[in-house]
Structures are given as structure tokens and as C-alpha cells.
Write an enzyme that holds these catalytic residues in place. Structure first.
Site, PDB file in Angstrom:
ATOM      1  N   ARG A 241      20.001 -19.866  -6.685  1.00  0.00           N
ATOM      2  CA  ARG A 241      19.050 -18.733  -6.656  1.00  0.00           C
ATOM      3  C   ARG A 241      19.777 -17.405  -6.763  1.00  0.00           C
ATOM      4  NH1 ARG A 241      15.184 -22.078  -2.607  1.00  0.00           N
ATOM      5  NH2 ARG A 241      14.353 -23.299  -4.340  1.00  0.00           N
ATOM      6  N   HIS A 336       9.729   1.185 -26.793  1.00  0.00           N
ATOM      7  CA  HIS A 336      10.153   1.029 -28.190  1.00  0.00           C
ATOM      8  C   HIS A 336       8.972   1.053 -29.162  1.00  0.00           C
ATOM      9  CE1 HIS A 336      14.090  -0.026 -26.576  1.00  0.00           C
ATOM     10  NE2 HIS A 336      14.575  -0.046 -27.800  1.00  0.00           N
ATOM     11  N   GLU A 361      14.928 -22.759 -10.726  1.00  0.00           N
ATOM     12  CA  GLU A 361      15.498 -22.747  -9.365  1.00  0.00           C
ATOM     13  C   GLU A 361      14.425 -22.463  -8.314  1.00  0.00           C
ATOM     14  OE1 GLU A 361      18.718 -23.523  -8.701  1.00  0.00           O
ATOM     15  OE2 GLU A 361      19.343 -23.575 -10.792  1.00  0.00           O
TER      16      GLU A 361
HETATM   17  C1  LIG Z   1      14.289 -23.577 -19.695  1.00  0.00           C
HETATM   18  C2  LIG Z   1      14.242 -24.406 -18.458  1.00  0.00           C
HETATM   19  C3  LIG Z   1      15.432 -24.935 -17.948  1.00  0.00           C
HETATM   20  C4  LIG Z   1      15.387 -25.782 -16.825  1.00  0.00           C
HETATM   21  N1  LIG Z   1      16.558 -26.364 -16.404  1.00  0.00           N
HETATM   22  C5  LIG Z   1      16.493 -27.334 -15.456  1.00  0.00           C
HETATM   23  C6  LIG Z   1      17.670 -28.095 -15.107  1.00  0.00           C
HETATM   24  O1  LIG Z   1      18.779 -27.864 -15.611  1.00  0.00           O
HETATM   25  N2  LIG Z   1      17.538 -29.102 -14.206  1.00  0.00           N
HETATM   26  C7  LIG Z   1      16.350 -29.393 -13.608  1.00  0.00           C
HETATM   27  O2  LIG Z   1      16.311 -30.330 -12.819  1.00  0.00           O
HETATM   28  N3  LIG Z   1      15.211 -28.691 -13.909  1.00  0.00           N
HETATM   29  C8  LIG Z   1      15.265 -27.675 -14.815  1.00  0.00           C
HETATM   30  N4  LIG Z   1      14.126 -26.962 -15.142  1.00  0.00           N
HETATM   31  C9  LIG Z   1      12.859 -27.304 -14.495  1.00  0.00           C
HETATM   32  C10 LIG Z   1      12.388 -26.262 -13.501  1.00  0.00           C
HETATM   33  O3  LIG Z   1      13.217 -26.278 -12.375  1.00  0.00           O
HETATM   34  C11 LIG Z   1      10.914 -26.574 -13.194  1.00  0.00           C
HETATM   35  O4  LIG Z   1      10.158 -26.273 -14.351  1.00  0.00           O
HETATM   36  C12 LIG Z   1      10.432 -25.784 -12.002  1.00  0.00           C
HETATM   37  O5  LIG Z   1      11.028 -26.254 -10.822  1.00  0.00           O
HETATM   38  C13 LIG Z   1       8.886 -25.892 -11.853  1.00  0.00           C
HETATM   39  O6  LIG Z   1       8.481 -27.224 -11.860  1.00  0.00           O
HETATM   40  P1  LIG Z   1       7.279 -27.678 -12.827  1.00  0.00           P
HETATM   41  O7  LIG Z   1       7.545 -27.138 -14.186  1.00  0.00           O
HETATM   42  O8  LIG Z   1       7.106 -29.150 -12.676  1.00  0.00           O
HETATM   43  O9  LIG Z   1       6.003 -26.930 -12.256  1.00  0.00           O
HETATM   44  P2  LIG Z   1       5.008 -27.474 -11.124  1.00  0.00           P
HETATM   45  O10 LIG Z   1       5.777 -27.973  -9.967  1.00  0.00           O
HETATM   46  O11 LIG Z   1       4.045 -28.410 -11.757  1.00  0.00           O
HETATM   47  O12 LIG Z   1       4.245 -26.141 -10.716  1.00  0.00           O
HETATM   48  C14 LIG Z   1       3.157 -25.600 -11.477  1.00  0.00           C
HETATM   49  C15 LIG Z   1       2.639 -24.343 -10.773  1.00  0.00           C
HETATM   50  O13 LIG Z   1       2.148 -24.679  -9.465  1.00  0.00           O
HETATM   51  C16 LIG Z   1       2.812 -23.869  -8.479  1.00  0.00           C
HETATM   52  N5  LIG Z   1       2.980 -24.652  -7.246  1.00  0.00           N
HETATM   53  C17 LIG Z   1       3.449 -25.921  -7.131  1.00  0.00           C
HETATM   54  N6  LIG Z   1       3.446 -26.308  -5.850  1.00  0.00           N
HETATM   55  C18 LIG Z   1       2.966 -25.270  -5.122  1.00  0.00           C
HETATM   56  C19 LIG Z   1       2.718 -25.047  -3.740  1.00  0.00           C
HETATM   57  N7  LIG Z   1       3.011 -25.954  -2.796  1.00  0.00           N
HETATM   58  N8  LIG Z   1       2.216 -23.845  -3.361  1.00  0.00           N
HETATM   59  C20 LIG Z   1       1.953 -22.881  -4.265  1.00  0.00           C
HETATM   60  N9  LIG Z   1       2.157 -23.032  -5.606  1.00  0.00           N
HETATM   61  C21 LIG Z   1       2.667 -24.197  -6.021  1.00  0.00           C
HETATM   62  C22 LIG Z   1       4.143 -23.499  -9.112  1.00  0.00           C
HETATM   63  O14 LIG Z   1       4.672 -22.318  -8.512  1.00  0.00           O
HETATM   64  C23 LIG Z   1       3.730 -23.275 -10.557  1.00  0.00           C
HETATM   65  O15 LIG Z   1       3.143 -21.987 -10.664  1.00  0.00           O
HETATM   66  C24 LIG Z   1      14.155 -26.051 -16.189  1.00  0.00           C
HETATM   67  C25 LIG Z   1      12.960 -25.478 -16.682  1.00  0.00           C
HETATM   68  C26 LIG Z   1      13.009 -24.658 -17.791  1.00  0.00           C
HETATM   69  C27 LIG Z   1      11.722 -24.070 -18.313  1.00  0.00           C
END
Ligand SMILES: Cc1cc2nc3c(=O)[nH]c(=O)nc-3n(C[C@H](O)[C@H](O)[C@H](O)COP(=O)(O)OP(=O)(O)OC[C@H]3O[C@@H](n4cnc5c(N)ncnc54)[C@H](O)[C@@H]3O)c2cc1C
Length: 381
Positions: A241, A336, A361
Site C-alpha cells: 500500500r 489542457h 492492493e
Molecule cells: C491492472 C491490475 C493489476 C492487478 N495485479 C494483481 C496482482 O499482481 N496480483 C493479484 O493477486 N491481484 C492483482 N489485481 C487484482 C486486484 O487486487 C483486485 O482487482 C482488487 O483486489 C479488487 O478485487 P475484485 O476486482 O475482485 O473486486 P471485488 O472484490 O469484486 O469488489 C467489487 C467492488 O465491491 C467493493 N467491495 C467488496 N467487498 C466490500 C465490502 N466488504 N465492503 C464495501 N465494499 C466492498 C469493492 O471495493 C469494489 O468496489 C490487479 C488488478 C488490476 C486491475
């Protein structure tokens, strides 16, 4: 590291960015090309071992110096930092929780950049709720057999070794007690199924990884004890983070610098637009956000280096700095005017890159929840 050594290191990185990086970024970024030459140069600079202890071949930098490096590089091209950031989080899991044999076997190769990789936690069905993962590792004699899918894995194509979060006991309650972290090197049974296309954060590869009866030697279980994986994975996220927050500072600062320069050159109604108060209000807010974000990162990094609990501080820095990057990139676009929508200016990259930092993260929704929980825990009524 004393301040003179830190200044020397930052100066070497600044010179590299101006000499070998800045002029090449736009073409590589627009074509989504992996910056192989820059990766070699980052190896020479020691960046793949930046936070790995010196005893295992790394530079052993404190988080405070590391965060400044990340911000500096992100000001020129944020994607480059992703290539060593998640690699170093994998290394931190080994350095903090691995056995002595694992440290000696893996850390020197990670530090030199000979073996590079990242963190494989997220799955198609879950990211925030990591305890819901389904990738399964079953012990069979002296190895584990792994089946499952990971997605969004940074460095998934170019990397060869990943800290892989698995379920060793899917029935365990609480769920985290059934989770373990394995060091997974690419070989039969471990394949990349696709490269994921993104709107920004280009150059660095993000991939879906598939494990089919993939065998991992049992001595690659980090720490040698099952059921500690969730703790080990989450333990690396504070540094992660601070990392992402520092990237936010870099992008926020780049957007500010471009806006300050452009607003002095562009004229409307007979004067440079920086003389219009509406533009000055934007610049004032953008500059304040940059400073506040930088100070929050420094505060979190200082606490991390002092060995203090810093989930709240790292969460605040990550949340504020990533939102600062997003807001500054949008404001730079507005300043811009039409050119903010053109591919010939860097501004369009900032607002494609910035949203990632609000997601990765731990989403910014989760950061605010973590901050609030800590606030309550630290201030009982
Ligand atoms: C370009 C990119 C690189 C990445 N690199 C890595 C990597 O190297 N390794 C890795 O392991 N992962 C990686 N990730 C994954 C990233 O860590 C996840 O996308 C992120 O943790 C969110 O998980 P999710 O996409 O499943 O969203 P979800 O967990 O499905 O969440 C969807 C929405 O619901 C909200 N939400 C979920 N639970 C709660 C709650 N309890 N209370 C309130 N709101 C909630 C979230 O904030 C979000 O707005 C990467 C993602 C991207 C886009």
C-alpha cells in the site's frame, strides 16, 4: 541509509529516467510493449533487490527511501514500478516469513532480477474477499498438487516465480486457517491462459494463470507450516500500500507539472490561462493534494521502518494519494482543454493509469473501512 546515500541513489535514478526512459515512454505505452531494455537497466540499478536485505544480495533500502524511488519513476512512467513492486512483495513474504533455507535459495536470485515474478492472490470470482479463493493444493508425499485459476496477475507472462495463495484445507474455520502461500515456479501444469487487455497500466503484463495438476515441492511452502498463507499474504500488503501510494504521488505530481507548464504557454483572451483565477484554483488544489499525499506516504513509511503497526497509516496514504492522482489527472486534462484529449500529450495516460491505484492492493472502499476499524480499535470509549 544516510541522507547523502539516498540523494545519490535518487540522483542516479533521475539521470537514468531522463537519459533512457522519458523520450521512449509514449511509443512503448501506446503499443503496449514490454520495456525489456528498461527492465535490464532496472536490474543494473539494483531495483529488483531494493527492499531485500543486504545479507541476501539486496540493497536493503528502508520503505521511506523506496517510496521516494517509486514516486520518482511513476512521475515518468508508472507501469515501470509495477514490474519490481509486486516482485518485491513476493520477496518480502520470503524475507519475513520464509525458512532460512528458502531465504538462501530464493532471495539472491530475486535481488539480482535473474528470477522475477509477483503475487498471485486474485481469482476470477474473488479479489477483496480473498478467503473465498478456490485454488486448491493437496499434499501428495513430498509435493503439493495444485489446481485452480488466478487472474489479473502482474508480471504473469514475463515472470517465472509467484507467491501463490492456495487453500490447503477448504473446510477450515475460520477460513483463513486453511490457506497457505507457495512459491510457484513455472513448469509443467502452470500456464498462462491469456494476456489481459487494459485501458492503462500498459507495458507491464497482466495475465490469467491456470494450474492443472501442477506440482510444487513441499519445501516451497513459505515458512514450512500450512494455514499461515493468509497472514503472510496480508503481511506484505502494508508495504504494497505504501508502494501504491507512492505511485499515486508520482502520477499526481506529473499531472501538476504538466498543467503548470501548459497553463503558462496557452493563451486565451490575451493572457496565459494561468492568469485566470479559475485555472489558479485548480493549480492550488492540485499542488496541495501532491504535498498532502507525499506527507502521508512519508508518515506511513516512517512507521513501517520503525516496525510500528501501520495498517491505518498505509491505508490513509494509499487512499488519499491514489485519489489525488485521479483528481489531478482529470484536472490536468481540463486545463489542457482539447489537447487533454489528444494522444500527443502525456495527460491522457495519467487519467488512464490513475484509476488502477484506487483498485489495486485493496480497493479504496476497503481502505476507508480499515482506517475506520483501526480508529475505533485505537480509541476505545
Ligand atoms: C491492472 C491490475 C493489476 C492487478 N495485479 C494483481 C496482482 O499482481 N496480483 C493479484 O493477486 N491481484 C492483482 N489485481 C487484482 C486486484 O487486487 C483486485 O482487482 C482488487 O483486489 C479488487 O478485487 P475484485 O476486482 O475482485 O473486486 P471485488 O472484490 O469484486 O469488489 C467489487 C467492488 O465491491 C467493493 N467491495 C467488496 N467487498 C466490500 C465490502 N466488504 N465492503 C464495501 N465494499 C466492498 C469493492 O471495493 C469494489 O468496489 C490487479 C488488478 C488490476 C486491475
Amino acid at each position: 541509509m544516510n541522507s547523502a546515500d539516498e540523494a545519490q541513489m535518487l540522483d542516479a535514478i533521475s539521470r537514468w529516467l531522463e537519459r533512457d526512459v522519458r523520450a521512449k515512454v509514449r511509443a512503448l505505452e501506446h503499443d503496449d510493449v514490454y520495456p525489456q531494455e528498461m527492465v535490464e537497466q532496472m536490474r543494473e540499478l539494483g531495483l529488483f533487490g531494493a527492499t531485500i536485505p543486504q545479507a541476501y544480495g539486496g540493497l536493503g533500502l528502508p520503505a521511506s527511501t523506496y517510496a521516494k524511488i517509486v514516486a520518482l519513476i511513476s512521475e515518468v512512467w508508472m507501469s515501470l514500478t509495477g514490474i519490481f513492486n509486486s516482485h518485491l512483495i513476493m520477496a518480502a513474504a520470503v524475507a519475513r516469513f520464509g525458512t532460512e533455507e528458502q531465504k538462501r535459495r530464493f532471495l539472491p536470485k530475486f535481488a539480482s532480477g535473474e528470477v522475477r515474478g509477483g503475487l498471485a492472490l486474485t481469482e476470477p470470482d474473488c479479489g477483496t474477499d480473498l478467503q473465498a479463493i478456490r485454488t486448491r493444493a493437496v499434499r501428495a508425499g513430498d509435493h503439493y498438487v495444485v489446481n485452480g485459476t488466478k487472474t489479473w496477475i502482474s508480471n504473469g507472462i514475463q515472470g517465472t516465480c509467484f507467491a501463490l495463495l492456495v487453500k490447503t484445507d477448504p473446510a477450515a474455520q475460520p477460513r483463513h486457517k486453511g490457506m497457505s502461500l507457495l512459491l510457484a515456479e513455472k513448469r509443467d501444469g502452470f500456464r498462462v491462459s491469456k494476456k489481459l487487455e487494459k485501458i492503462g497500466y500498459k507495458g507491464i503484463d497482466s495475465a490469467e494463470l491456470i494450474f492443472e495438476d501442477y506440482q510444487v515441492p513441499a519445501d516451497c511452502l513459505i515458512g514450512g507450516e500450512e494455514g499461515r498463507g493468509f497472514h503472510h499474504a496480508i503481511g506484505g500488503l502494508e508495504l504494497g500500500r505504501i508502494n501504491v501510494a507512492a505511485r499515486g504521488v508520482g502520477v499526481a505530481r506529473a499531472a501538476l507539472k504538466d498543467a503548470v507548464a501548459y497553463s503558462q504557454l496557452r493563451k486565451t483572451f490575451g493572457k496565459p490561462i494561468c492568469e485566470h483565477q479559475a485555472i489558479q484554483l485548480k493549480l492550488g488544489e492540485m499542488a496541495t493534494r501532491c504535498e498532502a499525499a507525499r506527507l502521508l506516504v512519508e508518515n506511513a513509511a516512517r512507521a513501517y521502518d520503525a516496525g510500528e503497526r501501520c495498517d491505518m497509516e498505509a491505508g490513509m496514504a494509499k487512499y488519499f494519494a491514489s485519489e489525488a492522482a485521479l483528481e489531478n489527472s482529470i484536472e490536468a486534462m481540463r486545463i489542457h482543454g482539447g489537447y487533454g484529449y489528444s494522444k500527443e500529450f502525456n495527460v491522457e495516460r495519467y487519467y488512464r493509469d490513475a484509476p488502477l491505484m484506487c483498485i489495486g492492493e485493496g480497493t479504496n472502499e476497503m481502505q476507508r473501512i480499515i482506517i475506520a476499524r483501526q480508529l475505533i480499535a485505537r480509541n476505545p470509549a
